[in-house]
Design an enzyme around this catalytic site. Structure first.
Site, PDB file in Angstrom:
ATOM      1  CB  VAL A  86      40.139 -31.259 -19.537  1.00 21.57           C
ATOM      2  CG1 VAL A  86      39.198 -31.884 -19.782  1.00 21.57           C
ATOM      3  CG2 VAL A  86      40.553 -31.350 -18.187  1.00 21.57           C
ATOM      4  CE  LYS A  87      43.914 -36.005 -27.160  1.00 25.16           C
ATOM      5  NZ  LYS A  87      44.786 -37.041 -27.289  1.00 25.16           N
TER       6      LYS A  87
END
Length: 217
Positions: A86-87
């Site tokens: 997850v960025k």
């Protein structure tokens, strides 16, 4: 050093994967929009398609900018595939979200890093990766590769397991520079990776080889 491809283009990802040297993919909303991918469900399906092409970490960026929204979206993205990372942007809410997601065993990539201090906070929050932006720093007269090296040194000195993912890579020289200062990963479009193959002596040697081969026929 690992190579990640920075794109949402499935054809380019497939081409890069066929080389056998791509270890993962990074994407962002701008890259998705460039490929005409829009709408949450369409974006989710696109991430699943990317995961089917590359057996490695795939950074999927949240669209939310508030803490609660980033956590909810981050959990949802992580459930798409085990390789999803997850960025999260490097903001106060982003750091909080990284801490929460990390406590749940969800891998994160803290993006938009432009200083050692930002990288340090992300690492302390438990980010799996930090992404210093090399090219964008160069654009404003700073030295992006130098920052990558500084972050690598700090993480090594204090034992942070967070990997340094050099982003905004514009050319082969950036890749080599980041390699020399110890970056764990370089993410970039396909062309800079292909440019690593280029050398005039290789071209010259190949031409000689072809000429000599013809003489043997």
């Amino acid at each position: 050093m690992k190579f990640f491809l920075d794109t949402a283009n499935l054809a380019q990802i497939s081409q890069a994967a066929s080389l056998g040297v791509i270890d993962g993919v990074t994407t962002n909303p701008s890259l998705m929009a460039k490929e005409g991918v829009s709408g949450r469900e369409v974006i989710r399906n696109h991430y699943i398609a990317i995961c089917s092409l590359v057996d490695g970490d795939i950074s999927a960026e949240v669209l939310a900018t508030d803490y609660e929204g980033m956590v909810v979206e981050g959990v949802s993205l992580s459930e798409l595939h085990p390789n999803i990372v997850v960025k999260i942007p490097c903001t106060a809410d982003g750091i909080r979200a990284i801490k929460t997601l990390a406590s749940r065993g969800i891998k994160t990539n803290c993006t938009l890093i432009f200083s050692v201090g930002q990288a340090l906070l992300a690492a302390k929050a438990g980010a799996s990766y930090v992404s210093p932006f090399v090219g964008r720093l160069d654009d404003v007269g700073a030295d992006g590769v130098e920052l990558v090296g500084q972050i690598v040194e700090v993480f090594a000195r204090y034992g942070y397991p967070t990997q340094v993912l050099a982003a905004s890579i514009r050319n082969a020289a950036h890749i080599v520079g980041c390699l020399e200062v110890g970056a764990d990963v370089a993410t970039c479009p396909l062309q800079p990776i292909l440019d690593l193959l280029k050398h005039p002596l290789t071209d010259k040697g190949l031409e000689i080889f072809k000429l000599d081969t013809e003489k043997l026929r």
